[in-house]
Enzyme design. Structure first.
Site, PDB file in Angstrom:
ATOM      1  N   LYS A 158       0.860  -1.187   0.000  1.00 37.32           N
ATOM      2  CA  LYS A 158       0.000   0.000   0.000  1.00 37.32           C
ATOM      3  C   LYS A 158       0.893   1.233   0.000  1.00 37.32           C
ATOM      4  O   LYS A 158       1.282   1.734   1.063  1.00 37.32           O
ATOM      5  CB  LYS A 158      -0.897  -0.059   1.245  1.00 37.32           C
ATOM      6  CG  LYS A 158      -2.110   0.850   1.197  1.00 37.32           C
ATOM      7  CD  LYS A 158      -3.054   0.473   2.339  1.00 37.32           C
ATOM      8  CE  LYS A 158      -4.071   1.540   2.615  1.00 37.32           C
ATOM      9  NZ  LYS A 158      -4.997   1.813   1.534  1.00 37.32           N
TER      10      LYS A 158
HETATM   11  N1  PPE Z   1      -7.937  -1.453  -2.321  1.00 39.93           N
HETATM   12  C1  PPE Z   1      -7.327  -0.254  -2.266  1.00 39.93           C
HETATM   13  C2  PPE Z   1      -6.634   0.239  -3.474  1.00 39.93           C
HETATM   14  C3  PPE Z   1      -7.356   0.479  -1.080  1.00 39.93           C
HETATM   15  O1  PPE Z   1      -6.753   1.664  -1.027  1.00 39.93           O
HETATM   16  C4  PPE Z   1      -8.048  -0.027   0.053  1.00 39.93           C
HETATM   17  C5  PPE Z   1      -8.095   0.749   1.322  1.00 39.93           C
HETATM   18  C6  PPE Z   1      -8.684  -1.280  -0.060  1.00 39.93           C
HETATM   19  C7  PPE Z   1      -8.588  -1.980  -1.255  1.00 39.93           C
HETATM   20  C8  PPE Z   1      -9.374  -1.919   1.110  1.00 39.93           C
HETATM   21  O2  PPE Z   1      -8.425  -2.320   2.067  1.00 39.93           O
HETATM   22  P1  PPE Z   1      -8.783  -2.424   3.610  1.00 39.93           P
HETATM   23  O3  PPE Z   1      -8.919  -1.045   4.130  1.00 39.93           O
HETATM   24  O4  PPE Z   1      -7.637  -3.158   4.193  1.00 39.93           O
HETATM   25  O5  PPE Z   1     -10.051  -3.180   3.688  1.00 39.93           O
HETATM   26  N2  PPE Z   1      -8.079   2.150   1.185  1.00 39.93           N
HETATM   27  C9  PPE Z   1      -7.717   2.980   2.309  1.00 39.93           C
HETATM   28  C10 PPE Z   1      -7.420   4.401   1.876  1.00 39.93           C
HETATM   29  C11 PPE Z   1      -8.570   5.215   1.441  1.00 39.93           C
HETATM   30  C12 PPE Z   1      -8.187   6.646   1.155  1.00 39.93           C
HETATM   31  O6  PPE Z   1      -8.839   7.261   0.299  1.00 39.93           O
HETATM   32  O7  PPE Z   1      -7.262   7.213   1.758  1.00 39.93           O
HETATM   33  C13 PPE Z   1      -8.714   2.887   3.433  1.00 39.93           C
HETATM   34  O8  PPE Z   1      -9.843   2.446   3.239  1.00 39.93           O
HETATM   35  O9  PPE Z   1      -8.361   3.277   4.534  1.00 39.93           O
END
Ligand code: PPE
Length: 319
Positions: A158
């Protein structure tokens, strides 16, 4: 964001919010390598608790590892720092943003010689995709840009640079009057949203895209566990756009977004065009788990103040 009261954990100490700054010649600002996490804390009956803190911290360190970035703090220190930030800002319900970046000691593509800095901020962040998103669902368009290939940018890490791709997709969707984008991989199969993972529901079964181009979401993992509690079958398969068009239901998952029904993709209504019953059940189960109302999953919570009451809650959950 910068002009407010409060404290940010920055390289091992709490600094006043407005003083948590960095130089314009910061390496990560020029070349885009930042490691980020998104974490949420929720109010429970025993006070504020961070949801799946250990899992987020592990992914934070794994993301850095993929880029050979050495974070100068261990998991225990980082986890404690999250709790300190909530305490210092008197927050029990908040979004937390840990960030690691290379400093301004040098420029030039290789970050060798630049210091790794770590910051953790927390602030109240309500609904991510709009106030009504969770209730009424959102309209999504397939992005014209693909998620980077696995050999272009490691998608499980990430890092900030990946979000330039997400920005292309979400700006395009917004400018075209949609709420959010859905990204395909370079082969044309469904990958994920700019900041969310996807699920579709078909004949009462949940499916996630089997994708090498998506982040391994912690919320998606949570949904897998909750679905099995609910007696719902969950599977993974390669999904095409029309798999989503023809699904009974679809929803996005993410820490910031939580569980958001998708009612339309590319102007095709999904199912009845309203949030479906399986999505509703998952939303309810998620709300209960993050707020400590599900005794089976209290081990997902790290309490800000580990009072006797909070300890009893966890204990009860483990029993
Ligand atoms: N895909 C991506 C690309 C992504 O950024 C997130 C989280 C997810 C899937 C879901 O992952 P999880 O949070 O572990 O379920 N995105 C983070 C950032 C958002 C933002 O705009 O800043 C979040 O949800 O915190």
């Amino acid at each position: 964001m910068h002009d407010r009261d409060g404290f940010i954990w920055y390289d091992g100490r709490l600094v006043p919010w407005r003083e948590a700054t960095t130089h314009v010649l910061t390496h990560s600002l020029h070349y885009g390598l930042t490691v980020i996490e998104g974490v949420r804390a929720y109010r429970t009956e025993a006070g504020g608790a961070i949801f799946r803190l250990a899992d987020h911290t592990r992914r934070f360190l794994h993301s850095a590892h993929a880029y050979r970035m050495v974070v100068p703090f261990d998991a225990a220190t980082l986890e404690r720092a999250h709790l300190e930030v909530l305490e210092a800002n008197r927050l029990d319900e908040a979004y937390l943003r840990p960030l690691a970046f290379h400093g301004s000691e040098k420029l030039g593509v290789s970050p060798r010689g630049a210091k790794v800095h770590v910051a953790i901020a927390a602030w109240p962040w309500g609904t991510y995709l709009g106030e009504a998103a969770g209730r009424t669902g959102i309209r999504v368009r397939t992005a014209s840009f693909a998620r980077p290939h696995v050999n272009t940018l490691p998608p499980r890490a990430k890092v900030g640079a990946l979000y330039t791709n997400a920005i292309l997709a979400s700006v395009e969707a917004q400018d075209d009057g949609y709420d959010e984008a859905l990204l395909l991989d370079t082969e044309g199969f469904v990958a994920e949203g700019p900041g969310e993972n996807l699920f579709v529901v078909r004949n009462g079964r949940l499916f996630q895209p089997q994708s090498t181009a998506a982040l391994e979401g912690i919320t998606a993992d949570t949904v897998n566990v909750l679905a099995s509690d609910l007696g719902l079958a969950v599977g993974e398969r390669r999904l095409t756009r029309d798999d989503v068009y023809l699904a009974d239901e679809a929803f996005f998952t993410g820490t910031a977004a939580e569980i958001v029904p998708i009612v339309e993709l590319d102007r095709r209504a999904i199912g009845a065009g309203t949030p479906g019953p399986v999505t509703r059940r998952v939303q309810e189960a998620y709300g209960a788990a993050v707020r400590g109302r599900d005794p089976r999953h209290r081990d997902w919570l790290t309490f800000v103040r580990p009072t006797a009451e909070a300890k009893a809650l966890v204990h009860e959950g483990a029993a």
